[in-house]
Design a protein around this motif. Structure first.
Motif, PDB file in Angstrom:
ATOM      1  N   LYS A  44      11.908   4.090 -41.002  1.00 24.99           N
ATOM      2  CA  LYS A  44      12.063   3.465 -39.693  1.00 24.99           C
ATOM      3  C   LYS A  44      13.180   4.112 -38.881  1.00 24.99           C
ATOM      4  CE  LYS A  44       8.863   0.633 -40.935  1.00 24.99           C
ATOM      5  NZ  LYS A  44       7.476   0.920 -40.525  1.00 24.99           N
ATOM      6  N   ARG A  52       7.640   1.518 -35.695  1.00 26.78           N
ATOM      7  CA  ARG A  52       6.706   0.578 -36.310  1.00 26.78           C
ATOM      8  C   ARG A  52       5.259   1.056 -36.251  1.00 26.78           C
ATOM      9  NH1 ARG A  52      11.889  -0.753 -36.843  1.00 26.78           N
ATOM     10  NH2 ARG A  52      12.142  -2.788 -37.821  1.00 26.78           N
ATOM     11  N   PHE A  53       4.982   1.958 -35.337  1.00 28.04           N
ATOM     12  CA  PHE A  53       3.620   2.463 -35.167  1.00 28.04           C
ATOM     13  C   PHE A  53       3.306   3.556 -36.171  1.00 28.04           C
ATOM     14  CE2 PHE A  53       0.728   5.522 -33.015  1.00 28.04           C
ATOM     15  CZ  PHE A  53      -0.383   4.711 -32.887  1.00 28.04           C
ATOM     16  N   ARG A  63      -0.546  -0.297 -33.590  1.00 23.53           N
ATOM     17  CA  ARG A  63      -1.064   0.158 -34.875  1.00 23.53           C
ATOM     18  C   ARG A  63      -2.311  -0.620 -35.275  1.00 23.53           C
ATOM     19  NH1 ARG A  63       2.836  -1.262 -37.985  1.00 23.53           N
ATOM     20  NH2 ARG A  63       1.773  -2.958 -39.086  1.00 23.53           N
ATOM     21  N   GLU A  64      -2.287  -1.927 -35.103  1.00 21.78           N
ATOM     22  CA  GLU A  64      -3.456  -2.732 -35.462  1.00 21.78           C
ATOM     23  C   GLU A  64      -4.654  -2.385 -34.581  1.00 21.78           C
ATOM     24  OE1 GLU A  64      -2.316  -6.828 -35.331  1.00 21.78           O
ATOM     25  OE2 GLU A  64      -1.369  -6.767 -37.312  1.00 21.78           O
ATOM     26  N   ARG A 114       6.611  -7.209 -30.921  1.00 18.50           N
ATOM     27  CA  ARG A 114       6.150  -6.267 -31.950  1.00 18.50           C
ATOM     28  C   ARG A 114       5.211  -5.214 -31.360  1.00 18.50           C
ATOM     29  NH1 ARG A 114       1.425  -8.026 -34.762  1.00 18.50           N
ATOM     30  NH2 ARG A 114       0.339  -9.640 -33.604  1.00 18.50           N
ATOM     31  N   THR A 140       3.477  -2.700 -33.891  1.00 19.49           N
ATOM     32  CA  THR A 140       2.474  -3.351 -34.737  1.00 19.49           C
ATOM     33  C   THR A 140       1.188  -3.601 -33.960  1.00 19.49           C
ATOM     34  OG1 THR A 140       4.227  -4.429 -36.008  1.00 19.49           O
ATOM     35  CG2 THR A 140       2.011  -5.354 -36.174  1.00 19.49           C
TER      36      THR A 140
END
Length: 246
Positions: free
Chosen positions: A209, A203-204, A68-69, A62, A65
């Protein structure tokens, strides 16, 4: 027990406090021994919640993700993206050079020259060059998504680091086994990288998508083209202005 002072910043700390309230250093800092150094090294590399091994696995499953987190504030959770990049690119560069996969002097029509020698010795610089280029093109293609250049740098650093891991563990061994299939390996490597970065981008960034995947693929493609242009221009400048023909 009496209050003590932090050995890092001098702030007074209570015996019940495990960390300094001012700088965050542990209050039980002890004199260094070889055993402590060994423990800290093993802990830094393998600790379950913030190790390089854990990060490599998470970036495989991932990547968007994770990036991004990290930019949204969960930075204690992950290994620093730029430290990760420098470590794995350093290792991958050694493998690149020793495997002979990247050989800028392989073209028989190009005479020996210092440009090829420099690129062969410092292939890591080309990998590092890709990171700001990826961030720049990502900022352009996803300009409506709200991510700034620095945040796009995080995605570029994480994915470029994982790209180096993929080369080291997959492409280099395959190349050494199938030495005559260079262009097949190169095509597999580039397409895998483009697809991986596109998936991470989708996903970022916010939005659809599918659209994000296409944009991410174009970001990786544009970065590759600009890198080729820069390398080619370096050769052109050398041979036009500095090369002395016999």
């Amino acid at each position: 027990m009496h209050a003590t002072n932090c050995l890092n910043c001098g702030t007074e700390t209570e015996p019940s406090h495990q960390y300094c309230s001012a700088c965050g250093q542990k209050t039980d800092t002890h004199r260094l021994t070889l055993g402590h150094i060994q423990h800290d090294l093993v802990h830094a590399v393998t600790h379950a919640d913030k190790s390089i091994f854990s990060l490599v696995w998470q970036l495989l499953l991932r990547p968007g993700t994770v990036a991004r987190e990290y930019v949204e504030g969960k930075r204690k959770k992950y290994f620093n993206p730029f430290a990760f990049l420098f470590i794995v690119v350093g290792l991958a560069s050694v493998i690149l050079i020793s495997s002979g996969f990247t050989n800028f002097g392989a073209n028989p029509r190009v005479p020996p020259n210092p440009v090829s020698a420099f690129f062969n010795k410092h292939v890591n610089l080309i990998i590092f060059l890709n990171v700001p280029l990826l961030a720049m093109f990502s900022s352009l293609f996803f300009r409506k998504g709200g991510r700034n250049f620095a945040e796009n740098l995080v995605l570029a650093a994480y994915t470029s680091g994982e790209r180096s891991v993929f080369f080291s563990l997959v492409i280099a061994p395959l190349w050494m086994l199938l030495h005559t299939q260079y262009y097949l390996m190169l095509t597999l490597y580039i397409l895998s990288w483009f697809s991986y970065y596109a998936w991470a981008s989708s996903r970022f960034h916010n939005g659809k998508k599918g659209v994000g995947f296409v944009k991410g693929f174009l970001v990786a493609l544009c970065t590759q083209l600009v890198t080729v242009i820069i390398v080619s221009a370096t050769y052109a400048i050398y041979f036009y202005f500095f090369y002395k023909r016999a």
